[in-house]
Design a protein around this motif. Structure first.
Motif, mmCIF file in Angstrom:
data_model
loop_
_atom_site.group_PDB
_atom_site.id
_atom_site.type_symbol
_atom_site.label_atom_id
_atom_site.label_comp_id
_atom_site.label_asym_id
_atom_site.label_seq_id
_atom_site.Cartn_x
_atom_site.Cartn_y
_atom_site.Cartn_z
ATOM 1 N N ARG A 197 0.805 -1.222 0.000
ATOM 2 C CA ARG A 197 0.000 0.000 0.000
ATOM 3 C C ARG A 197 0.846 1.285 0.000
ATOM 4 O O ARG A 197 0.481 2.248 -0.686
ATOM 5 N N PRO A 198 1.976 1.349 0.740
ATOM 6 C CA PRO A 198 2.757 2.595 0.709
ATOM 7 C C PRO A 198 3.217 2.983 -0.698
ATOM 8 O O PRO A 198 3.356 4.171 -1.000
ATOM 9 N N ALA A 199 3.426 2.005 -1.557
ATOM 10 C CA ALA A 199 3.925 2.312 -2.908
ATOM 11 C C ALA A 199 2.796 2.499 -3.910
ATOM 12 O O ALA A 199 2.860 3.381 -4.759
ATOM 13 N N ILE A 200 1.731 1.669 -3.823
ATOM 14 C CA ILE A 200 0.724 1.698 -4.897
ATOM 15 C C ILE A 200 -0.686 1.961 -4.388
ATOM 16 O O ILE A 200 -1.652 1.801 -5.136
ATOM 17 N N GLY A 201 -0.808 2.417 -3.136
ATOM 18 C CA GLY A 201 -2.096 2.864 -2.623
ATOM 19 C C GLY A 201 -3.198 1.836 -2.766
ATOM 20 O O GLY A 201 -2.956 0.629 -2.740
ATOM 21 N N GLU A 202 -4.439 2.341 -2.921
ATOM 22 C CA GLU A 202 -5.597 1.449 -3.092
ATOM 23 C C GLU A 202 -5.855 1.227 -4.579
ATOM 24 O O GLU A 202 -6.963 1.431 -5.077
ATOM 25 N N SER A 203 -4.813 0.805 -5.293
ATOM 26 C CA SER A 203 -4.947 0.575 -6.731
ATOM 27 C C SER A 203 -5.584 -0.790 -6.982
ATOM 28 O O SER A 203 -5.925 -1.525 -6.059
ATOM 29 N N LEU A 204 -5.723 -1.122 -8.262
ATOM 30 C CA LEU A 204 -6.359 -2.386 -8.650
ATOM 31 C C LEU A 204 -5.764 -3.595 -7.940
ATOM 32 O O LEU A 204 -6.475 -4.536 -7.610
ATOM 33 N N PHE A 205 -4.471 -3.586 -7.707
ATOM 34 C CA PHE A 205 -3.802 -4.766 -7.158
ATOM 35 C C PHE A 205 -4.221 -5.024 -5.716
ATOM 36 O O PHE A 205 -4.259 -6.156 -5.265
#
Length: 451
Positions: A83-91
């Protein structure tokens, strides 16, 4: 059973391991905690701090990934890590927040859009050939060159010709984050209790902050400028909207999904190509057959998107490389409700793991599973859909799978049509998984130009 040599593989454990032994093994290679019996059975259960299950049965995996998707979300460990790098993205996102993003992003990876981006892949394959030729007779770490090649592609298809985007800065940020995050993941993959110390729990935030600020600036600049020529991934995401709610992504959502595509879209394809080249050098007969196919079609030029359907054997090599060395070689889920898998009780809160590495080498599902045999993919319909999961499956199947396969086929066909790759004695790659299954030590090959 074949008596032919077997390509490099992870030695799986034959004796039960306690929590400290598991930690020591996982610190070096998370796949080292998979019991060998997982390649012989449909399901293995145990307790290492908390109760866990490894599932290798295609029917049970289908149940988890398709029928009961919401009852088996990605583990909290996975989400907290990324989460710190890609937030609440699709992944990472779940439920409704995931669904609307998926609907908005799906058209980005339509067949037409992926084909439109193929010339960028062809150009990157040409640059890789030029680097290999310039290196002369010296051995080359092809794993490293494939990382460079696929990052060239993802940077170009994400922010094509955009002077506001510093690709090197983002690449540095991604590498720094993955190396730190990987140290944490080793201790969490099986849900070890919180009292077990986690070195490096506090992941350095500077690289991530810098990476996000670079991406935010590029998103805002493009929003102001608009598309120019063939739309790239950023143009397509800016245009994308949820067909049900008409909602579009804001800058933070766009940035998080772009960073997801950059992280996932270059390293996994680079790993696939690195392992495929190792396997072709390992088995020269396979390489000769692939070269003959590529040369007959290409006649000296680089491969293009239109060549995909005419390179079936090259595609089989890619598929077999993904079977033997799946980039995401183990995925972890948390059971949110009591359930039954393979006739065995699963309790709410249990960690349920799909060890894709063991699934792809399971003797119940594959003939001679440790052998390199691309022709096993000559009839895809004969392979159970949930026995082969390089990109996952169900509604959360990797959105960029067709993009990755197209890129891998274009690059591999171009390279094999121009060079013969042979192993460097004493330099074998070691399959090690931290966050992804990497060839530790590199894929060192000698490349001889061929006519």
């Amino acid at each position: 059973m074949t008596s032919a040599p077997i390509p490099v593989h992870v030695p799986l454990v034959t004796e039960p391991m306690g929590i400290l032994a598991s930690l020591q093994a996982a610190r070096r290679n998370v796949l080292a905690i998979i019991p060998r019996i997982a390649t012989m059975q449909p399901m293995v259960s145990g307790r290492t701090g908390k109760r866990w299950h490894m599932v290798m049965d295609p029917g049970a995996i289908r149940h988890m990934l398709l029928d009961r998707l919401d009852d088996y979300p990605k583990s909290l460990v996975t989400k907290n890590l990324l989460r710190p790098a890609i937030g609440e993205s699709l992944f990472i996102a779940e439920g409704a927040h995931w669904r609307w993003q998926r609907r908005a992003a799906a058209p980005v990876f339509s067949h037409r859009n992926v084909m439109n981006l193929a010339p960028i892949m062809t150009a990157a394959a040409e640059r890789s050939c030029a680097r290999i030729a310039a290196a002369g007779p010296r051995a080359i770490d092809m794993a490293e060159d494939m990382v460079r090649t696929t990052f060239d592609v993802i940077a170009d298809v994400t922010f094509s010709g955009d002077g506001t985007f510093d690709a090197d800065e983002v690449h540095k940020g991604i590498d720094a984050y993955i190396s730190e995050a990987g140290k944490v993941s080793l201790f969490d993959i099986l849900g070890f209790p919180d009292w077990v110390p986690r070195p490096g729990r506090m992941v350095s935030g500077n690289a991530v902050r810098q990476m996000k600020s670079v991406a935010d600036a590029a998103v805002e600049a493009r929003r102001a400028r608009g598309p120019d020529g063939v739309p790239d991934l950023l143009d397509l995401l800016l245009e994308g909207e949820d067909p049900e709610t008409r909602r579009r992504m804001n800058t933070a959502e766009l940035r998080d999904n772009l960073l997801t595509f950059i992280v996932a879209g270059h390293e996994t394809t680079a790993l696939t190509l690195g392992w495929a080249l190792y396997l072709c050098a390992f088995d020269q007969q396979v390489q000769d057959r692939a070269r003959a196919e590529a040369q007959a079609l290409l006649q000296g030029r680089a491969a293009t998107g239109e060549d995909m359907a005419k390179l079936p054997y090259i595609r089989m090599i890619i598929d077999e490389a993904l079977r033997l060395y799946p980039p995401a070689a183990m995925v972890s889920r948390t059971a949110m409700a009591d359930d039954t898998l393979c006739g065995r009780e699963v309790k709410k809160g249990d960690t349920v793991i799909i060890p894709i590495y063991a699934l792809h080498r399971n003797h119940l599902l594959w003939d001679d599973p440790d052998a390199f045999r691309p022709e096993r993919f000559s009839d895809r319909k004969a392979i159970d859909r949930y026995a082969y999961l390089p990109f996952g499956d169900g509604p959360r199947i990797c959105i960029g799978a067709s993009f990755a396969i197209q890129e891998a086929v274009i690059v591999l066909a171009t390279l094999l049509s121009r060079f013969r790759f042979t192993p460097v004695p004493g330099r074998r790659p070691d399959p090690v998984m931290i966050l992804t299954l990497r060839p530790e030590g590199g894929v060192w090959l000698e490349a001889e130009p061929v006519g």
